[in-house]
Design a protein around this motif. Structure first.
Motif, mmCIF file in Angstrom:
data_model
loop_
_atom_site.group_PDB
_atom_site.id
_atom_site.type_symbol
_atom_site.label_atom_id
_atom_site.label_comp_id
_atom_site.label_asym_id
_atom_site.label_seq_id
_atom_site.Cartn_x
_atom_site.Cartn_y
_atom_site.Cartn_z
ATOM 1 N N ALA A 187 29.944 0.683 71.897
ATOM 2 C CA ALA A 187 30.082 1.969 71.207
ATOM 3 C C ALA A 187 31.322 2.741 71.670
ATOM 4 O O ALA A 187 31.665 3.774 71.090
ATOM 5 N N SER A 188 32.000 2.209 72.707
ATOM 6 C CA SER A 188 33.135 2.955 73.271
ATOM 7 C C SER A 188 34.328 2.900 72.332
ATOM 8 O O SER A 188 34.448 2.003 71.499
ATOM 9 N N ALA A 189 35.213 3.882 72.487
ATOM 10 C CA ALA A 189 36.379 3.982 71.592
ATOM 11 C C ALA A 189 37.331 2.824 71.847
ATOM 12 O O ALA A 189 37.473 2.348 72.954
ATOM 13 N N LEU A 192 39.857 -7.029 78.581
ATOM 14 C CA LEU A 192 38.395 -6.937 78.444
ATOM 15 C C LEU A 192 38.026 -5.685 77.648
ATOM 16 O O LEU A 192 37.152 -5.712 76.765
ATOM 17 N N GLN A 193 38.708 -4.600 77.968
ATOM 18 C CA GLN A 193 38.444 -3.309 77.316
ATOM 19 C C GLN A 193 38.714 -3.405 75.808
ATOM 20 O O GLN A 193 37.919 -2.933 74.993
ATOM 21 N N LYS A 194 39.837 -4.034 75.480
ATOM 22 C CA LYS A 194 40.237 -4.168 74.068
ATOM 23 C C LYS A 194 39.159 -4.920 73.285
ATOM 24 O O LYS A 194 38.891 -4.623 72.122
ATOM 25 N N ASN A 195 38.531 -5.873 73.953
ATOM 26 C CA ASN A 195 37.494 -6.673 73.292
ATOM 27 C C ASN A 195 36.086 -6.128 73.537
ATOM 28 O O ASN A 195 35.109 -6.788 73.199
ATOM 29 N N LYS A 196 36.040 -4.937 74.133
ATOM 30 C CA LYS A 196 34.755 -4.255 74.396
ATOM 31 C C LYS A 196 33.749 -5.149 75.133
ATOM 32 O O LYS A 196 32.589 -5.269 74.749
ATOM 33 N N ILE A 197 34.265 -5.775 76.167
ATOM 34 C CA ILE A 197 33.431 -6.646 77.001
ATOM 35 C C ILE A 197 33.105 -5.910 78.302
ATOM 36 O O ILE A 197 34.018 -5.502 79.032
ATOM 37 N N ALA A 198 31.831 -5.723 78.588
ATOM 38 C CA ALA A 198 31.429 -5.120 79.862
ATOM 39 C C ALA A 198 31.694 -6.129 80.980
ATOM 40 O O ALA A 198 31.440 -7.330 80.809
ATOM 41 N N ALA A 199 32.208 -5.653 82.117
ATOM 42 C CA ALA A 199 32.614 -6.585 83.179
ATOM 43 C C ALA A 199 32.138 -6.114 84.547
ATOM 44 O O ALA A 199 32.388 -4.978 84.953
ATOM 45 N N LEU A 200 31.444 -7.015 85.246
ATOM 46 C CA LEU A 200 30.902 -6.693 86.574
ATOM 47 C C LEU A 200 31.427 -7.668 87.618
ATOM 48 O O LEU A 200 31.602 -8.859 87.331
ATOM 49 N N ASN A 201 31.629 -7.179 88.829
ATOM 50 C CA ASN A 201 32.076 -7.984 89.967
ATOM 51 C C ASN A 201 30.955 -7.948 91.009
ATOM 52 O O ASN A 201 30.705 -6.918 91.618
ATOM 53 N N PHE A 202 30.256 -9.069 91.167
ATOM 54 C CA PHE A 202 29.110 -9.148 92.093
ATOM 55 C C PHE A 202 29.580 -9.481 93.508
ATOM 56 O O PHE A 202 30.196 -10.532 93.718
#
Lengths: 223, 223
Positions: free
Chosen positions: B221-223, B26-36
């Protein structure tokens, strides 16, 4: 994976053995026993407070109040006039088991007891798998939770004998259909006895109290 | 007893390994991820419906809808306009784990995805112990559940980064004090970010949507 399953079976069979011992002891003393289960915040403690306030002068009641943390519920039950109340803090476990209950039982005065109620941890999944020696499980659902819950958490509704629908004073504010929830619940378990009530307004509580009294009378009359 | 503990540690460490793989992808693809996470009926699906209806034309969103039984939640999310929605029925398990999530991930179109949300099983205890590779856990609590819940279920509030207080339109009908629940929650976890909203009236949703957008922008915007 087979190790996990074997271990789980062993833990459950040990639980069942202890639960049978608890049941035998309650049965011998003709004490009616209920195991209250529900989501967090459905109103288990509120219903038990009302029950104590109304019935404590008509029968002898003991309660075990289970929680992951805090003795808040036990303190509320004592404040409601409960004289034989024991907190049972699991410290992390998502359910009560028969071992936990058998550990607190010696601290409860069972003398002349009529009704023994265990308030389980608020969790609509895990407590369904653990027999605590009760006569029956009572599952609470509040109208704010939605009428689909029996279908989504079938294990709990299958293993309960009674469903209490609480917070009916909030019906007008909720997308909750009374006929639908009953249909869904009875589809999972056709033998469910159903109560509709509101601990806040008191509506429906008389029927609940009458049922508890008949339960205790039946138990006293049992062989 | 030590066998149980060892086995649990092994299961959790396997879970953490898989969760780390999910997180990396997920990080590599810059996808924000939430666990509800929340109790059953706190309004996880309702908030996700509102989120899809408002944000689906502004960002690409995928969701996994976990449940013990039924695909009801997934169907609701699809009806709300969700295009990348996968049900995840546990068939009895009281929580999602990283293995279950990694099994459905290949079925989700991750192309150009901005936001990935996992809706966990309704349970305020067990899901707290399982990392699913998310950036953060979002715990929901509805005002109908009572303001003591953070103290009674501390694990979930300790391991969450965000607390959403839902159903604030029902405040007047509940014995729920907003200051008390915040004080209780911050006592468990001083870093909790808190939202107050009502999926029914829409109050507070704008602030929630703005935060989700900033979360996605930060991730891009993250590295």
């Amino acid at each position: 994976m087979s190790t996990t399953i074997k271990l789980e079976k062993k833990v459950l069979s040990e639980n069942d053995k202890l639960a049978a011992e608890i049941r035998e002891s309650l049965q011998k003393n003709k004490i009616a026993a209920l195991n209250f289960v529900s989501s967090p915040g459905s109103g288990k403690t509120s219903l038990l407070e009302k029950t104590l306030q109304t019935l404590r002068n008509q029968m002898k009641i003991a309660m075990v109040a289970g929680d992951v943390q805090t003795e808040n519920d036990a303190n509320r039950l004592i404040a409601a006039g409960g004289e034989r109340i024991k907190p049972l803090v699991t410290g992390g476990s998502c359910h009560l088991d028969a071992k936990m209950v058998s550990k607190v039982l010696p601290d409860i005065d069972m003398n002349d007891l009529d009704l023994f109620i265990i308030e389980n941890v608020g969790n609509l999944v895990c407590p369904s798998g653990y027999d605590l020696g009760e006569d029956m499980k009572v599952v609470l659902i509040s109208v704010t939770e939605g009428d689909d819950k029996p279908l989504k958490y079938p294990g709990m509704f299958r293993r309960s004998s009674v469903m209490v629908i609480n917070k009916i004073d909030m019906l007008a504010l909720c997308d909750f259909d009374m006929d639908t929830v009953k249909k869904n619940a009875l589809q999972i378990n056709g033998d469910l006895k159903i109560f509709e009530l509101s601990c806040r307004t008191g509506e429906g509580l008389d029927t609940w109290f009458a049922w508890l009294k008949s339960l205790v009378a039946e138990k006293k009359a049992s062989a």
